[in-house]
Design a protein around this motif. Structure first.
Motif: not given
Length: 184
Positions: A77, A82, A84, A152
């Motif tokens: 992301c 994070d 994705v 995200k």
């Protein structure tokens, strides 16, 4: 696009074996190919890659590819870093002609300018030799569909600073002089 044999995902097809009756082929990547595609596309992971392509003759000496490419990739992301997941489902259509074909010649005016219709079909691509790398074409179509800025789901920017007209006004060049008093 000039076809080259340096693709990380390759499925060569001999042009001489392509008949007038279209044939459907399915190509998919194994674990080794998925790692190579991830490195080529600069993404952390490619989880799946598959293409179903109909191959047939086009005009006299050309080859037409038409089908669908599907892939699942993992990216970071751009806001939180994070992982994705992105699912790619891209339609594929391409026409290839031998580089010495008379149909390859581009239409130009007297000044050497080439005319292209933006709403019209793409110009045929060329290939040299007797082979077209269908795997490389499928990988290229999938790569063009990758989201360059993945985010995200459900992520909102709540701590952002909005622009305000009072803050955005350019200060007067004489604003510094207001603090000085005249000595009388």
């Amino acid at each position: 696009m000039m076809m080259q044999n340096n693709s990380v995902f390759s499925f060569p097809v001999k042009v001489g074996h392509v008949s007038a009756n279209p044939v459907t082929i399915t190509v998919s990547a194994d674990q080794s190919d998925l790692k190579k595609l991830a490195a080529q596309w600069c993404v952390p992971e490619v989880r799946a890659f598959e293409a179903e392509i109909v191959i047939g003759r086009w005009k006299r000496d050309g080859v037409r590819l038409k089908g669908k490419v599907t892939a699942t990739i993992a990216q970071e992301c751009v806001v939180t870093l994070d992982p994705v997941e992105q699912r790619i489902e891209e339609e594929l259509e391409a026409v290839f002609l031998p580089e010495n074909s008379r149909l390859v010649k581009r239409i130009t005016d007297g000044n050497g300018e080439m005319f292209l219709d933006p709403e019209g079909p793409d110009l045929p691509d060329t290939f040299s030799g007797d082979t077209i790398d269908v795997g490389a074409v499928a990988a290229e179509f999938a790569a063009l569909a990758i989201d360059p800025y993945p985010r995200k789901p459900g992520l909102d920017f709540v701590d952002r600073i909005e622009s305000d007209e009072t803050v955005d006004k350019k200060p007067s060049p004489f604003a510094v002089l207001q603090g000085f008093k005249r000595d009388e």
